[in-house]
Design a protein around this motif. Sequence first.
Motif, PDB file in Angstrom:
ATOM      1  N   PHE A   1      11.826 -15.359  -6.615  1.00  0.00           N
ATOM      2  CA  PHE A   1      12.873 -15.601  -7.304  1.00  0.00           C
ATOM      3  C   PHE A   1      13.621 -16.432  -6.194  1.00  0.00           C
ATOM      4  N   ALA A   2      13.508 -16.215  -4.879  1.00  0.00           N
ATOM      5  CA  ALA A   2      14.906 -17.028  -5.039  1.00  0.00           C
ATOM      6  C   ALA A   2      15.028 -18.427  -5.389  1.00  0.00           C
ATOM      7  N   GLN A   3      14.017 -19.549  -5.079  1.00  0.00           N
ATOM      8  CA  GLN A   3      14.153 -20.658  -5.845  1.00  0.00           C
ATOM      9  C   GLN A   3      13.524 -21.007  -6.879  1.00  0.00           C
ATOM     10  N   LEU A   4      13.938 -20.191  -7.286  1.00  0.00           N
ATOM     11  CA  LEU A   4      13.759 -20.300  -9.053  1.00  0.00           C
ATOM     12  C   LEU A   4      15.700 -19.333  -9.896  1.00  0.00           C
ATOM     13  N   ALA A   5      15.469 -20.974 -10.559  1.00  0.00           N
ATOM     14  CA  ALA A   5      17.577 -20.226 -11.116  1.00  0.00           C
ATOM     15  C   ALA A   5      17.264 -18.904 -11.919  1.00  0.00           C
ATOM     16  N   GLU A   6      18.538 -18.817 -11.945  1.00  0.00           N
ATOM     17  CA  GLU A   6      18.002 -17.276 -12.976  1.00  0.00           C
ATOM     18  C   GLU A   6      18.328 -17.190 -14.082  1.00  0.00           C
ATOM     19  N   VAL A   7      18.557 -18.412 -14.591  1.00  0.00           N
ATOM     20  CA  VAL A   7      17.849 -18.979 -16.240  1.00  0.00           C
ATOM     21  C   VAL A   7      16.569 -18.314 -16.447  1.00  0.00           C
ATOM     22  N   TYR A   8      15.293 -18.562 -15.589  1.00  0.00           N
ATOM     23  CA  TYR A   8      14.162 -18.755 -15.527  1.00  0.00           C
ATOM     24  C   TYR A   8      13.951 -16.875 -14.680  1.00  0.00           C
ATOM     25  N   ARG A   9      14.708 -16.070 -15.398  1.00  0.00           N
ATOM     26  CA  ARG A   9      14.359 -15.114 -15.082  1.00  0.00           C
ATOM     27  C   ARG A   9      14.747 -14.378 -16.050  1.00  0.00           C
ATOM     28  N   ASP A  10      14.163 -13.096 -16.113  1.00  0.00           N
ATOM     29  CA  ASP A  10      14.063 -12.129 -16.936  1.00  0.00           C
ATOM     30  C   ASP A  10      14.173 -10.557 -16.466  1.00  0.00           C
ATOM     31  N   GLY A  11      14.752 -10.099 -15.365  1.00  0.00           N
ATOM     32  CA  GLY A  11      14.401  -8.690 -15.014  1.00  0.00           C
ATOM     33  C   GLY A  11      13.813  -8.651 -14.038  1.00  0.00           C
ATOM     34  N   ASN A  12      12.208  -8.587 -14.428  1.00  0.00           N
ATOM     35  CA  ASN A  12      11.487  -8.506 -12.692  1.00  0.00           C
ATOM     36  C   ASN A  12      10.112  -9.368 -13.190  1.00  0.00           C
ATOM     37  N   LEU A  13      10.341 -10.336 -14.278  1.00  0.00           N
ATOM     38  CA  LEU A  13       9.364 -11.051 -14.683  1.00  0.00           C
ATOM     39  C   LEU A  13       9.703 -12.884 -15.141  1.00  0.00           C
ATOM     40  N   CYS A  14       8.989 -14.007 -14.706  1.00  0.00           N
ATOM     41  CA  CYS A  14       9.630 -14.981 -14.379  1.00  0.00           C
ATOM     42  C   CYS A  14       9.320 -15.534 -15.540  1.00  0.00           C
ATOM     43  N   TYR A  15       9.855 -16.863 -16.442  1.00  0.00           N
ATOM     44  CA  TYR A  15      10.321 -17.344 -17.882  1.00  0.00           C
ATOM     45  C   TYR A  15       8.649 -17.424 -18.017  1.00  0.00           C
ATOM     46  N   ASP A  16       7.754 -17.871 -17.143  1.00  0.00           N
ATOM     47  CA  ASP A  16       6.405 -18.156 -17.236  1.00  0.00           C
ATOM     48  C   ASP A  16       6.085 -17.295 -17.905  1.00  0.00           C
ATOM     49  N   CYS A  17       5.764 -16.399 -17.611  1.00  0.00           N
ATOM     50  CA  CYS A  17       5.067 -14.863 -17.279  1.00  0.00           C
ATOM     51  C   CYS A  17       5.839 -14.209 -19.169  1.00  0.00           C
ATOM     52  N   ILE A  18       7.011 -14.192 -19.066  1.00  0.00           N
ATOM     53  CA  ILE A  18       7.130 -14.046 -20.210  1.00  0.00           C
ATOM     54  C   ILE A  18       6.134 -14.021 -21.656  1.00  0.00           C
ATOM     55  N   ARG A  19       6.247 -16.298 -21.970  1.00  0.00           N
ATOM     56  CA  ARG A  19       5.715 -16.607 -22.105  1.00  0.00           C
ATOM     57  C   ARG A  19       4.161 -16.702 -22.243  1.00  0.00           C
ATOM     58  N   TRP A  20       3.198 -15.635 -21.305  1.00  0.00           N
ATOM     59  CA  TRP A  20       2.351 -16.216 -21.693  1.00  0.00           C
ATOM     60  C   TRP A  20       2.293 -14.678 -21.695  1.00  0.00           C
ATOM     61  N   GLU A  21       2.652 -13.232 -21.694  1.00  0.00           N
ATOM     62  CA  GLU A  21       2.777 -11.714 -22.359  1.00  0.00           C
ATOM     63  C   GLU A  21       3.921 -12.100 -23.503  1.00  0.00           C
ATOM     64  N   GLN A  22       3.436 -13.231 -24.716  1.00  0.00           N
ATOM     65  CA  GLN A  22       4.483 -13.073 -25.621  1.00  0.00           C
ATOM     66  C   GLN A  22       3.261 -13.890 -26.542  1.00  0.00           C
TER      67      GLN A  22
END
Length: 236
Positions: free
Chosen positions: A52-73
């Motif tokens: 997460f250190a190299q990821l903008a906060e907008v691409y994170r939700d809790g303990n998941l990155c935005y890519d994984c959120i989309r996979w899980e949806q």
Amino acid sequence: MSTCLLCHNYFEEAHSWSTLFSVRAPDPICITCTSKFEMIHGDICAICGRPFAQLAEVYRDGNLCYDCIRWEQDQRWQGVLTMNRSVFLYNEFAKEVISLYKFRSDYIVSDVFTTNIKKTFQKHYTSNYLIIPIPLSNERLYERGFNQATVLAQKLGQPIHEVLSRFHHEKQSKKGRADRLESENVFQVVDSAVVKGKDILLIDDIYTTGSTLRQAGETLLHAGANIISSLTLMRS
């Protein structure tokens, strides 16, 4: 004095008690080359292991990155991959080394990764997992002469089960994310009895979008596997 496997310069080995008493072999690369690899550590995505250190906060939700959120949806892919952990970031130096190893078939380069991939395995996984390397198609295996994922799996010192086969399709790296999501699954299980009820650990060289690992995982789950995790050398 030793010769670095990567830059071919001579260097003095930094001995420790473990190397002196042959618990492990000394690292085959110099400190300069070692420092160019970026180990993954700190706060990471719970599923894919992205730092997460190299990821903008907008691409994170809790303990998941935005890519994984989309996979899980996505109903098809939800829960297919429980966890991936990677050893290094896929920086420019790592790309050069992987090119040397993977595309120019310099098999011995794999020795560079032995210590760190084994440590990462021991940190996150146990010997209870059924270890399965991601296979190449017969055509790709003929081109390269060896499967880089199998070589990495061998570094773990655990039994390996090559129970997946792969059809020859266009490289995943040439596809966009939408195409990867909808692409036909290229894997099949050779022996379902081996994987039934087992926790699986897939081994591959690079985690890019996770589509290859999820396709393999989907196939294994359909064959009766319990859960699917993965260990990859690099995380892009």
